[in-house]
Design a protein around this motif. Structure first.
Motif: not given
Ligand SMILES: [Zn+2]
Length: 537
Positions: A122, A146, A178-179, A206
């Motif tokens: 992501h 991240d 994604e978050e 990730d």
């Molecule tokens: Zn992540």
């Protein structure tokens, strides 16, 4: 054995390129470094994210070609943003419903039927754990670890694998949303399942760069995806990558974009530096091989805290895992996957067996299908056969299984159960699959036997619009043909979905006694029904 071509290929993985990708995604001007005011936002609904989308798109296009890269859009409901940011009590700006984009680059394989692998990460980020709160519209979300680190792996993998040719395709995907709840990967996995995509495996990454204590990666898997972890561990050893790999089986794990694929029955793993990055009680922290990452999801998740050698070796692992079957002396690999058992149009079953390895399957191989209880226990063999032909790399074979039972059923599909074929991996030789079988045809043909004369007529009822009906004589010759709703049929006054035959040939002469065959095909040419009819004069 190690292939020199793969060993040479992974030597090309460049730490400087990986670092440049992370800096381009996390910083406005990479030359200025990690200084205040120079950090980007890649929060899903922040307007600035379009620059990162363009960066990823252009990098994939450089590797794979312009037309190989597509954006896949999906909706973001505003409440996703509100609930995400409200956790830290700072939802200063009220968002509106909007659209987000996955970026997808495809390297086509030589066999379109062979399916595809996914290498993904992501690219969206958040700063919601920042000390002192975080305003999604004003504050940055550089997300270096991240997950610019995972995106860098995807981009570098695309660059290196693009020059290779594999039987199966590879999709390089950067997810968004994604978050906010795995939204991009969920939208894609749902679509893939709906299209019945043949996804061979998903390698998701990730957070792969924070650990400065050890070159180490954790792989989170579920039982069905264990074989992917095995392939990766084998590749790391075979090519001396120098990465300590810990495999955790956790079928409930929803920490990243692998989870939506598991939900749809696809095999997937996530590679991560530590499966709960900020939890001080995990194995990695207790063993002293990982430091708690207190920076992730904050405005200080910055490039200068990354271990580039770890990102480099993890990228080597991803490239070697797929390339090991594509280059050099490849071995065959028979595989069946969930989705490979299909309900046939004639209400029978078909099973697809693929050779996803690079070597040819030289000899014949066995296929066995069992019906099991709905909890996958108590299986009973319903079909066993020896497939006569071998399979070239990337090819698949389809076997037909007579089967006339309907309803919800679980099947166990097994290939080469006796281990006669020497394969790269035996772990993908068996799979359970649930199928809901309903009769596909409601076509009725009557009366049978058909007695010609006195205006008697044979009716083909329930025939789909514009389908063709053919009648073949006892010698196999075509004696008559009609198309549902064609002019001749209209003149007979037929109703919709019905075709009438008065027992004559195409010159209107009544046919003789005997057993005739009829065949009904859809307008697209699919055989819908084929059976015998006894004609009596
Ligand atoms: Zn992540």
């Amino acid at each position: 054995t190690a292939s020199p071509a793969v060993a040479a290929l992974i030597e090309e993985v460049a730490a400087e390129r990986l670092q440049a990708h992370v800096e381009a995604l996390a910083l406005i001007d990479p030359a200025l470094g990690s200084v205040p005011g120079n950090m980007r936002s890649r929060f899903t609904v922040h307007p600035e994210i379009v620059e990162s989308i363009e960066y990823i798109r252009s990098q994939l296009a450089a590797a794979l070609g312009d037309r190989a890269v597509k954006l896949h859009s999906f909706p973001i409901d505003s409440w996703r943003v509100t609930s995400h940011t409200a956790r830290r009590g700072n939802p200063e700006h009220v968002p509106t419903d909007t659209t987000a984009y996955n970026v997808i680059g495809t390297l086509p394989g030589t066999d379109p039927a062979a399916g595809y692998y996914i290498i993904c990460a992501h690219y969206d980020a958040t700063g919601v754990r920042s000390a002192g709160g975080w305003d999604w519209q004003r504050d940055p979300a550089p997300g270096a670890d991240d997950n610019a680190s995972g995106v860098a792996l995807v981009l570098e993998s695309a660059r290196l694998l693009a020059g290779q040719q594999f039987p199966w395709s590879i999709r390089f995907i950067a997810w968004s949303g994604e978050e906010l709840g795995l939204l991009g990967s969920q939208a894609y996995a749902d679509l893939a399942a709906e299209r019945d995509d043949n996804i061979l495996g998903v390698l998701n990454f990730d957070m792969i760069g924070f650990n400065d204590l050890q070159q180490r990666l954790e792989l989170v898997t579920n039982p069905g995806s264990q074989w992917l972890a095995n392939e990766m561990v084998a590749a790391a050893e075979r090519y001396g990558i120098g990465l300590a790999i810990d495999v955790f089986e956790d079928p409930g794990s929803r920490i990243s974009d692998h989870a939506p694929f598991w939900r749809q029955g696809y095999d997937a793993i996530v590679g991560i530096e530590n499966h709960l990055p900020a939890d001080p009680t995990t194995y990695g922290v207790r063993e002293g091989v990982y430091r708690v990452n207190s920076q992730y999801h904050t405005v200080v998740d910055l490039p200068d805290s990354l271990n580039w050698e770890l990102v480099r070796r993890t990228t080597q692992l991803a490239v070697a895992t797929l390339a090991q079957y594509g280059l050099g002396e490849g071995m065959p690999n028979l595989a069946v996957f969930t989705g490979d058992l299909l309900g046939d149009r004639a209400d029978d079953l078909r099973v697809r067996v693929s050779n996803i390895g690079l070597g040819a399957v030289a000899s014949s191989f066995s296929v066995q299908v069992s019906q099991c209880a709905l909890d996958s226990s108590r299986c009973e063999v319903i079909h066993r056969e020896q497939a006569p032909e071998g399979l070239t790399p990337g090819a698949s074979a389809e076997l037909h299984i007579p089967w006339q039972r309907f309803g919800e059923m679980v099947f166990l599909i097994e290939v080469d159960a006796e281990g006669q074929v020497n394969e790269v991996s035996e772990t993908d030789n068996r799979v359970f699959q649930r199928l809901r079988l309903v009769p596909q045809s409601k076509i009725a043909v009557f009366p049978n036997p058909f007695r010609i004369g006195n205006g008697s007529v044979l009716r083909f009822s329930g025939v789909p619009l514009k389908s063709s009906v053919q009648v073949f004589g006892p010698a196999g010759d075509l004696v008559w043909k009609a198309i549902e709703d064609d002019d001749a049929q209209r003149r007979l006054g037929t109703v919709a979905n019905e075709v009438l035959w008065y027992g004559v040939n195409h010159t209107n002469i009544p046919v003789g006694n005997g057993v005739y065959i009829y065949a009904i095909h859809s307008p697209e040419g699919t055989l819908l029904m084929r059976d015998k009819i006894a004609v009596v004069r």
